[in-house]
Structure formats: C-alpha cells, structure tokens
Scaffold this motif. Structure first.
Motif, mmCIF file in Angstrom:
data_model
loop_
_atom_site.group_PDB
_atom_site.id
_atom_site.type_symbol
_atom_site.label_atom_id
_atom_site.label_comp_id
_atom_site.label_asym_id
_atom_site.label_seq_id
_atom_site.Cartn_x
_atom_site.Cartn_y
_atom_site.Cartn_z
ATOM 1 N N ALA A 102 -36.842 42.532 -57.510
ATOM 2 C CA ALA A 102 -35.600 41.753 -57.401
ATOM 3 C C ALA A 102 -35.775 40.385 -58.046
ATOM 4 O O ALA A 102 -34.837 39.865 -58.676
ATOM 5 C CB ALA A 102 -35.214 41.599 -55.934
ATOM 6 N N THR A 103 -36.951 39.802 -57.930
ATOM 7 C CA THR A 103 -37.235 38.511 -58.553
ATOM 8 C C THR A 103 -37.167 38.635 -60.079
ATOM 9 O O THR A 103 -36.608 37.762 -60.767
ATOM 10 C CB THR A 103 -38.641 38.012 -58.143
ATOM 11 N N HIS A 158 -31.192 34.287 -65.735
ATOM 12 C CA HIS A 158 -31.495 32.924 -66.178
ATOM 13 C C HIS A 158 -31.759 32.895 -67.684
ATOM 14 O O HIS A 158 -31.330 31.970 -68.376
ATOM 15 C CB HIS A 158 -32.719 32.386 -65.423
ATOM 16 N N THR A 159 -32.445 33.927 -68.183
ATOM 17 C CA THR A 159 -32.771 33.961 -69.614
ATOM 18 C C THR A 159 -31.686 34.639 -70.441
ATOM 19 O O THR A 159 -31.608 34.412 -71.652
ATOM 20 C CB THR A 159 -34.093 34.726 -69.828
ATOM 21 N N LYS A 160 -30.873 35.489 -69.786
ATOM 22 C CA LYS A 160 -29.838 36.270 -70.477
ATOM 23 C C LYS A 160 -30.445 37.161 -71.559
ATOM 24 O O LYS A 160 -29.818 37.467 -72.572
ATOM 25 C CB LYS A 160 -28.783 35.345 -71.117
ATOM 26 N N LEU A 217 -25.340 41.874 -66.844
ATOM 27 C CA LEU A 217 -25.775 40.482 -66.951
ATOM 28 C C LEU A 217 -24.609 39.494 -66.910
ATOM 29 O O LEU A 217 -24.819 38.295 -66.698
ATOM 30 C CB LEU A 217 -26.572 40.282 -68.244
ATOM 31 N N LYS A 218 -23.400 39.980 -67.096
ATOM 32 C CA LYS A 218 -22.228 39.110 -67.053
ATOM 33 C C LYS A 218 -21.608 39.048 -65.655
ATOM 34 O O LYS A 218 -20.647 38.303 -65.438
ATOM 35 C CB LYS A 218 -21.173 39.604 -68.052
ATOM 36 N N THR A 242 -30.329 38.287 -55.798
ATOM 37 C CA THR A 242 -30.822 37.133 -55.023
ATOM 38 C C THR A 242 -30.945 37.499 -53.550
ATOM 39 O O THR A 242 -31.953 37.207 -52.905
ATOM 40 C CB THR A 242 -29.872 35.933 -55.185
ATOM 41 N N LEU A 243 -29.910 38.161 -53.024
ATOM 42 C CA LEU A 243 -29.935 38.581 -51.621
ATOM 43 C C LEU A 243 -30.991 39.656 -51.377
ATOM 44 O O LEU A 243 -31.652 39.677 -50.336
ATOM 45 C CB LEU A 243 -28.553 39.089 -51.207
ATOM 46 N N ALA A 244 -31.156 40.548 -52.353
ATOM 47 C CA ALA A 244 -32.153 41.613 -52.221
ATOM 48 C C ALA A 244 -33.557 41.014 -52.171
ATOM 49 O O ALA A 244 -34.415 41.478 -51.395
ATOM 50 C CB ALA A 244 -32.030 42.589 -53.381
ATOM 51 N N ARG A 245 -33.793 40.002 -52.999
ATOM 52 C CA ARG A 245 -35.103 39.343 -52.991
ATOM 53 C C ARG A 245 -35.360 38.691 -51.629
ATOM 54 O O ARG A 245 -36.434 38.876 -51.028
ATOM 55 C CB ARG A 245 -35.171 38.277 -54.092
#
Length: 249
Positions: free
Chosen positions: A87-88, A95-97, A206-207, A216-219
């Motif tokens: 997940a991370t 962030h990098t797209k 990614l969009k 984020t929640l999964a992480r």
C-alpha cells in the motif's frame, strides 16, 4: 453425636445391660462412624481427581487450540505487513505520477486488494464460556489471559470490518469499472511472467483521488491490524507457557 451416645447409654442402662455390652455397642458405633468418614474422604478425593481430570482435558484442548492459533497468527501478521508495504508503494505512485513497471504495479495492487482474514481457533475456550464451565479452570492467570485474548480479538474484528468497508468503497467499486482483475492475479502469482497489462487503466487509477485515499487508508489500517495481531500473538505465547506448566503440575 454426644447426645446420640448418651441416648444409647441410657437405653442400655434402662434395659439393665452391663458395662461390657455398653462398650461393645459404642465400639460398633465408632466403627460405623469411621467407615462413613472414610467413605466420605474417598468420595471427596474421587471428586477432586475427576475435576482435575476434566480440567486437564480442557487445558490440553486449549493448548492445542492456542498452538494452531499461533501458527495462523504468524501467517496473517506477515500478510498484513506485506499489504502495508504494498500500500505504501501504491501510494507513492500518486506522488510521482509515474509507473516504471506495470508488472510491479499490478503485483502490489493485487497484494493490497486481496482480502484475507484470520479467525481465532479458541474453540474450547468458547465452549467453556457458553456452557458456563469456565470455572473448571483453576489457574486464574490462564483464565485472565484467555479473556484478554478474546477481548483483543473483538477489537481486531471491529477494525477489520471497518477496513472491509473502506476496501469496498475505495477499491472494489471504482476499480471494478475499468481494471482487469484477471491480469492482476496473473501478475501477482507470476511476478516475472510477460503479461499484456493496460497502462491506460493504470493512468485512470492515478487520476482518482478516491483510489489514492484508499491506499492511504489501507496502509494505515493494515499496519494497525498487524500491531493488534502481534499483541495477541504475544498473549497467546504467554498463555501457552502457563497452560503447559499447569498441565505438568
């Protein structure tokens, strides 16, 4: 008892019996009383042994359950930690797209989305509670640890249910409209295999801020579940030691 002896003595005297017969009668009564006391003692010892035998049976079954639970806990903790790492990585793409390897993307995507659960193997403990026989366990420390483990599992279930709702809202519903789950599974099971994966589908993902929030929640929640399960594993280990000691007594 003294009144009883006095009553016998008065009867014998009123019937003109000699001291010899009186002593004989008293002796017979004493023998009867001793016999009753011995029988009661034997019955007490038997009941105590029966209860201990029953307790040992319960302890041995609990020990077997705990060892099985420990084995499953180790596996699910490893999987939760793996999901946290995946997940991370998935979160970093937002962030990098940029996704350098589609195989790597689909591997971690599937690793996060694959729903896995662990349900405790504490069958004997549950049966003792439901039947009202928890009191057959005489070691209070063992009982308290088992109750703590049960409580911790209930807390874990609440978080796991919350995570499942997150997965449904943030992953399964949006991804189900455009991504090929079959390809994801292939990439997960055969990371080095050459599979035609859709970069277009990845770009759509990614969009999506919803999907990004899902990772984020999964992480976060997989990490919390891993911590809760590790705490349970520690208590299971401690309980195994105590139960083994109790059985050897």
């Amino acid at each position: 008892m003294i009144k009883f002896f006095r009553h016998i003595r008065q009867q014998l005297l009123s019937e003109g019996k000699t001291g010899k017969y009186f002593k004989y009668a008293i002796g017979e009564i004493v023998l009867v009383v001793i016999g009753i006391l011995i029988a009661l003692q034997i019955n007490t010892v038997k009941n105590k042994n029966d209860k201990r035998s029953e307790e040992i049976t319960h302890l041995e079954n609990i020990l077997s359950d705990l060892k099985q639970d420990k084995s499953e806990l180790i596996k699910i903790i490893d999987r939760r930690q793996s999901k946290t790492e995946s997940a991370t990585i998935m979160e970093s793409y937002y962030h990098t797209k940029k996704v350098d390897s589609l195989n790597r993307y689909y591997f971690h995507w599937t690793n996060v989305l694959m729903w896995e659960t662990h349900n405790p193997s504490l069958v004997t403990f549950k049966e003792l509670i439901n039947s009202g026989k928890l009191s057959t366990l005489t070691n209070e420390n063992v009982k308290q640890l088992l109750l703590q483990i049960d409580y911790n599992y209930n807390q874990m279930f609440e978080l796991r249910n919350h995570l499942y709702h997150d997965y449904t809202d943030y992953f399964y519903k949006p991804f189900g409209d455009f991504i090929d789950y079959e390809n994801g599974l292939k990439a997960f099971l055969e990371p080095n295999a050459k599979i035609e994966l859709s970069r277009e589908d990845v770009e759509i993902a990614l969009k999506s801020k919803r999907i990004k929030n899902g990772f984020t929640l999964a992480r976060l929640n997989n990490q919390l579940l891993s911590q809760q399960l590790t705490d349970i594993l520690t208590k299971v280990d401690s309980t195994i030691v105590l139960v083994e000691q109790e059985i050897k007594k």
